[in-house]
Design a protein around this motif. Sequence first.
Motif, PDB file in Angstrom:
ATOM      1  N   SER A   8       0.837  -1.192   0.000  1.00  0.00           N
ATOM      2  CA  SER A   8       0.000   0.000   0.000  1.00  0.00           C
ATOM      3  C   SER A   8       0.872   1.242   0.000  1.00  0.00           C
ATOM      4  O   SER A   8       2.010   1.219   0.499  1.00  0.00           O
ATOM      5  N   LEU A  10       1.818   4.622   1.439  1.00  0.00           N
ATOM      6  CA  LEU A  10       1.662   5.190   2.778  1.00  0.00           C
ATOM      7  C   LEU A  10       2.588   6.394   2.971  1.00  0.00           C
ATOM      8  O   LEU A  10       3.290   6.793   2.053  1.00  0.00           O
ATOM      9  N   GLY A  20      -5.173   8.756   4.539  1.00  0.00           N
ATOM     10  CA  GLY A  20      -5.271   7.344   4.886  1.00  0.00           C
ATOM     11  C   GLY A  20      -4.917   7.070   6.333  1.00  0.00           C
ATOM     12  O   GLY A  20      -4.447   7.953   7.048  1.00  0.00           O
ATOM     13  N   ASP A  22      -2.456   4.965   8.126  1.00  0.00           N
ATOM     14  CA  ASP A  22      -1.255   4.149   7.950  1.00  0.00           C
ATOM     15  C   ASP A  22      -1.141   3.053   8.995  1.00  0.00           C
ATOM     16  O   ASP A  22      -0.779   1.911   8.680  1.00  0.00           O
ATOM     17  N   MET A  25      -3.432   0.201   8.111  1.00  0.00           N
ATOM     18  CA  MET A  25      -3.000  -0.515   6.912  1.00  0.00           C
ATOM     19  C   MET A  25      -1.762  -1.358   7.176  1.00  0.00           C
ATOM     20  O   MET A  25      -1.619  -2.461   6.622  1.00  0.00           O
ATOM     21  N   THR A  49       5.578   6.809   9.958  1.00  0.00           N
ATOM     22  CA  THR A  49       5.122   5.635   9.206  1.00  0.00           C
ATOM     23  C   THR A  49       6.229   4.594   9.126  1.00  0.00           C
ATOM     24  O   THR A  49       5.981   3.390   9.271  1.00  0.00           O
ATOM     25  N   GLY A 225      -3.852   3.244  -0.163  1.00  0.00           N
ATOM     26  CA  GLY A 225      -4.192   3.677   1.178  1.00  0.00           C
ATOM     27  C   GLY A 225      -5.131   4.859   1.220  1.00  0.00           C
ATOM     28  O   GLY A 225      -5.778   5.110   2.244  1.00  0.00           O
ATOM     29  N   ASP A 226      -5.231   5.610   0.105  1.00  0.00           N
ATOM     30  CA  ASP A 226      -6.077   6.809   0.104  1.00  0.00           C
ATOM     31  C   ASP A 226      -7.445   6.571  -0.526  1.00  0.00           C
ATOM     32  O   ASP A 226      -8.213   7.511  -0.706  1.00  0.00           O
ATOM     33  N   ILE A 231      -9.035   0.223   4.136  1.00  0.00           N
ATOM     34  CA  ILE A 231      -8.702  -0.791   5.140  1.00  0.00           C
ATOM     35  C   ILE A 231      -9.598  -2.012   4.969  1.00  0.00           C
ATOM     36  O   ILE A 231      -9.129  -3.159   5.006  1.00  0.00           O
TER      37      ILE A 231
END
Length: 255
Positions: A8, A10, A20, A22, A25, A49, A225-226, A231
């Motif tokens: 993904s 991030l 997102g 993080d 995810m 992250t 992720g966005d 998720i």
Amino acid sequence: MPAIDLNSDLGENVPERIVGDDAAMLRVVTSANVACGFHAGSPEGIRATLVEAVRRGVAIGAHPGYRDYEGFGRRDMDVDDATLQAHVEYQLGALGALASSAGGRMVYVKPHGALYNAIARDERQARVVVAAVRAIDPSLALLGLAGGVVLDVAEAAGLATAAEAFADRAYAPDGHLVARTQEGSVLHDADAVAARMVRLAQEGVVQAIDGSDVAVRAESICVHGDSPGAIAMAEATRAALEAAGVTIAPFAGMR
């Protein structure tokens, strides 16, 4: 059945632009494509992250893009070779240093957005990006679109490569991604996304936007992720793959 990676994009959050979750995810994926600041992210957010990725044992990759913060790196840009190479090298250097300070190591590169799409088709830009990766660290793997020209360029230059498929993006009949400006280009049904990725893993095909089947060889699957419901899509995809007997593991550790 071979193993497959889940990745993904991030490290793209800043206080004024949260795109997102993080931390959530990173509980699902096995590889993290971490923004390098040009299209999104801030040094402190990127580092946070990376720290979480290290804690979770998630493989770290750099996610460099065009210098296009306002457009989130998704606008086509005409960049000369010297500038593009310097920009990619700069981003890889920054991400690699932050990964080291977080106790981890950058092990692969996945270009972002418009640059990613460009090097899937444009051999000139593909050669520049590959040269930048080699200049920073020739042991880095290159993650790119299955069937994209950049994978051939990278392999010819001696880089390790991995082909990628997209769980939440529609495919054109030629195997490329449908442009985000086209209706139906981004998928949102978690169960449908999961089912199509199981079929990818089992049969090596993805249904294109026109209903035809496209052959796709992939070692890694991306869930953006966005994307809305990202998720839930990632969790559903992982659960469905594991239920089908597919091992989920970082592609960088599958060689």
